[in-house]
Design an enzyme around this catalytic site. Structure first.
Site, PDB file in Angstrom:
ATOM      1  N   GLU A  40       0.858  -1.197   0.000  1.00  0.00           N
ATOM      2  CA  GLU A  40       0.000   0.000   0.000  1.00  0.00           C
ATOM      3  C   GLU A  40       0.891   1.243   0.000  1.00  0.00           C
ATOM      4  O   GLU A  40       1.164   1.831   1.050  1.00  0.00           O
ATOM      5  CB  GLU A  40      -0.933  -0.009   1.210  1.00  0.00           C
ATOM      6  CG  GLU A  40      -1.907  -1.173   1.192  1.00  0.00           C
ATOM      7  CD  GLU A  40      -2.690  -1.332   2.478  1.00  0.00           C
ATOM      8  OE1 GLU A  40      -3.735  -1.996   2.449  1.00  0.00           O
ATOM      9  OE2 GLU A  40      -2.256  -0.804   3.536  1.00  0.00           O
ATOM     10  N   LEU A  41       1.346   1.624  -1.167  1.00  0.00           N
ATOM     11  CA  LEU A  41       2.284   2.738  -1.314  1.00  0.00           C
ATOM     12  C   LEU A  41       1.553   4.021  -1.684  1.00  0.00           C
ATOM     13  O   LEU A  41       0.701   4.026  -2.564  1.00  0.00           O
ATOM     14  CB  LEU A  41       3.320   2.402  -2.384  1.00  0.00           C
ATOM     15  CG  LEU A  41       4.212   1.198  -2.077  1.00  0.00           C
ATOM     16  CD1 LEU A  41       5.056   0.833  -3.283  1.00  0.00           C
ATOM     17  CD2 LEU A  41       5.099   1.497  -0.880  1.00  0.00           C
ATOM     18  N   GLY A  42       1.885   5.105  -1.019  1.00  0.00           N
ATOM     19  CA  GLY A  42       1.264   6.390  -1.306  1.00  0.00           C
ATOM     20  C   GLY A  42       2.299   7.471  -1.529  1.00  0.00           C
ATOM     21  O   GLY A  42       2.542   7.917  -2.650  1.00  0.00           O
TER      22      GLY A  42
ATOM     23  N   TYR B 236       0.295  14.409   0.964  1.00  0.00           N
ATOM     24  CA  TYR B 236      -0.175  15.072   2.186  1.00  0.00           C
ATOM     25  C   TYR B 236      -0.018  16.584   2.102  1.00  0.00           C
ATOM     26  O   TYR B 236       0.283  17.247   3.087  1.00  0.00           O
ATOM     27  CB  TYR B 236       0.538  14.494   3.418  1.00  0.00           C
ATOM     28  CG  TYR B 236       0.447  12.993   3.462  1.00  0.00           C
ATOM     29  CD1 TYR B 236      -0.766  12.373   3.736  1.00  0.00           C
ATOM     30  CD2 TYR B 236       1.542  12.193   3.149  1.00  0.00           C
ATOM     31  CE1 TYR B 236      -0.879  10.989   3.724  1.00  0.00           C
ATOM     32  CE2 TYR B 236       1.434  10.807   3.133  1.00  0.00           C
ATOM     33  CZ  TYR B 236       0.221  10.222   3.415  1.00  0.00           C
ATOM     34  OH  TYR B 236       0.105   8.853   3.394  1.00  0.00           O
TER      35      TYR B 236
ATOM     36  N   CYS C 131      -2.966  33.360  10.946  1.00  0.00           N
ATOM     37  CA  CYS C 131      -2.888  33.923  12.292  1.00  0.00           C
ATOM     38  C   CYS C 131      -2.506  32.843  13.301  1.00  0.00           C
ATOM     39  O   CYS C 131      -3.275  32.556  14.230  1.00  0.00           O
ATOM     40  CB  CYS C 131      -4.232  34.560  12.666  1.00  0.00           C
ATOM     41  SG  CYS C 131      -4.117  36.337  12.840  1.00  0.00           S
TER      42      CYS C 131
ATOM     43  N   ARG D  18       2.072  20.158   6.728  1.00  0.00           N
ATOM     44  CA  ARG D  18       3.068  19.238   7.271  1.00  0.00           C
ATOM     45  C   ARG D  18       4.130  19.908   8.146  1.00  0.00           C
ATOM     46  O   ARG D  18       4.473  19.388   9.211  1.00  0.00           O
ATOM     47  CB  ARG D  18       3.755  18.447   6.144  1.00  0.00           C
ATOM     48  CG  ARG D  18       2.820  17.497   5.399  1.00  0.00           C
ATOM     49  CD  ARG D  18       3.573  16.617   4.421  1.00  0.00           C
ATOM     50  NE  ARG D  18       4.365  15.611   5.120  1.00  0.00           N
ATOM     51  CZ  ARG D  18       5.673  15.655   5.244  1.00  0.00           C
ATOM     52  NH1 ARG D  18       6.372  16.645   4.701  1.00  0.00           N
ATOM     53  NH2 ARG D  18       6.312  14.708   5.903  1.00  0.00           N
TER      54      ARG D  18
END
EC number: 4.1.1.20
Length: 385
Positions: A266-268, A363, A334, A305
């Site tokens: 399951e590579l993302g 992401y 802010c 991130r």
């Protein structure tokens, strides 16, 4: 040396926006496909949570990969992009009844199950639909991937997965349920892993776990080792494509598959990360007492991130060749955490300069928010500018 970006095109586009290098995406997918050649029992499911941009999903689907989903919305996105139900797996510690029913109705290939209550609920809902749901058990192998604590998932006491000490209870429960079919084991130890020793340890641990099941006369059809392969955030131009060869070879060498077993990945991040960059303009250069601030029109709403994980992204001033100076690169939100990097060496900046925040394909766009009532960033593609 400046990275190769279409600056003339960028100058005509309102910032901030995401830019995707489609040729690099295809090069990455070609590399992965090549490593899988000759292994008919090896299967890749793209982790949709990394980036669900429709255009990118369409391209990934073209290569014959499946989809790893963690929500009903991701299942709908995968189906809408052309992924067939029999290539979709559904993971997640908190699947709602609505999401489970959606997955059952679509006929997905497998539910990766993380607790006894979830098993019972899937069985109940499958019975209502007069179906039998295929399930894999997500086991926690108790391996520390030595990555950020927020993205380490394989330790024994974790919200994800089932601890091996509870496996007898789970198997006893499975024997009582008539509308679930147990066919596989699922693992995932974390994300952004660059040390293959972690994957070697996982493979060896899976061998031991398989023996536990074998002693109970259970041989599953599939082993799913999750994903987690990391990328080089510091040197995206030198290492644009991850080392899929070493990754695949690690499991090939150390993981003992039973006859006719299938191996799933399951590579993302490793597929999508390096092809994406967040493009932003300098609003102001602010002189502090002891430092300078480059204030961008992109913020943590566009790329969270750095604020969430203290993650590093290489930052480049694409429109300046002036001598290098140090800047804290910050956004307009802010929040004091709205900072992309401190004491970053960049070609001297001025208002209007275009910055690229690299390795933002994973992401990035998918985690963007409308905090401060900001607009979501748009996406542009290298083959459409």
């Amino acid at each position: 040396m400046k990275s190769n970006f279409p600056i003339n095109s960028f100058s005509k586009i309102e910032t901030p926006f995401y830019y995707y290098d489609i040729s690099l995406l295809r090069k990455t997918l070609d590399s992965l496909k090549e490593e899988l050649a000759g292994h008919d029992n090896y299967h890749v499911h793209y982790a949709v949570k990394a980036n669900a941009n429709r255009r990118l999903l369409n391209i990934i689907n073209e290569y014959g990969f499946g989809a790893d989903c963690v929500s009903g919305g991701e299942i709908e996105a995968a189906l809408g992009a052309g992924f067939t139900p029999d290539t979709i797996v559904f993971a997640g510690v908190g699947k709602s009844d609505k999401e489970i029913n959606l997955a059952l109705s679509a006929g997905i290939s497998c539910f990766n199950v993380e607790s006894i209550p979830e098993l019972e609920n899937i069985d109940r809902l499958a019975k209502e639909q007069k179906k039998v749901a295929t399930v894999a058990l997500r086991i926690n192998p108790n391996i520390d991937a030595h990555t950020h604590s927020y993205i380490t998932t394989g330790l024994s006491e974790n919200k994800f997965g089932i601890d091996m000490s509870l496996i007898d209870k789970v198997l006893d429960k499975l024997s009582e349920l008539k509308n679930v079919k147990f066919t596989g084991l699922h693992f995932h130890i974390g994300s952004q892993i660059t040390d293959m020793d972690a994957f070697r340890s996982l493979a060896v641990r899976i061998n031991d776990i398989q023996e536990v099941f074998y002693r109970r006369m259970i041989v599953v059809d599939s082993i799913n080792v999750g994903g987690g392969l990391g990328v080089d955030y510091h040197n995206p131009d030198e290492n644009p494509v991850p080392d899929f060869h070493e990754y695949i070879e690690t499991f090939k060498k150390y993981l003992v598959l039973r006859p006719k077993q299938h191996l799933h990945f399951e590579l993302g991040r490793s597929i999508i990360c390096q092809c994406g960059s967040l493009i932003s303009r300098v609003l102001y250069v602010k002189e502090g007492v002891n430092k300078k601030f480059a204030i961008l029109d992109a913020g943590m709403t566009d790329l969270v991130r750095p604020a969430l994980y203290q993650a590093y992204h290489k930052i480049e001033n694409l429109t300046s060749s002036a001598p290098v100076e140090e800047y804290d690169v910050v956004g307009p939100i802010c929040e004091s955490s709205d900072c992309f990097g401190k004491a970053i060496e960049l070609n001297a900046a001025e208002r209007g300069d275009i910055f690229a925040l690299r390795s933002a394909g994973a992401y990035g766009e998918i985690m963007a928010s409308r905090y401060n009532c900001r607009e979501l960033p748009k996406a542009y593609f290298s083959d459409a500018l």
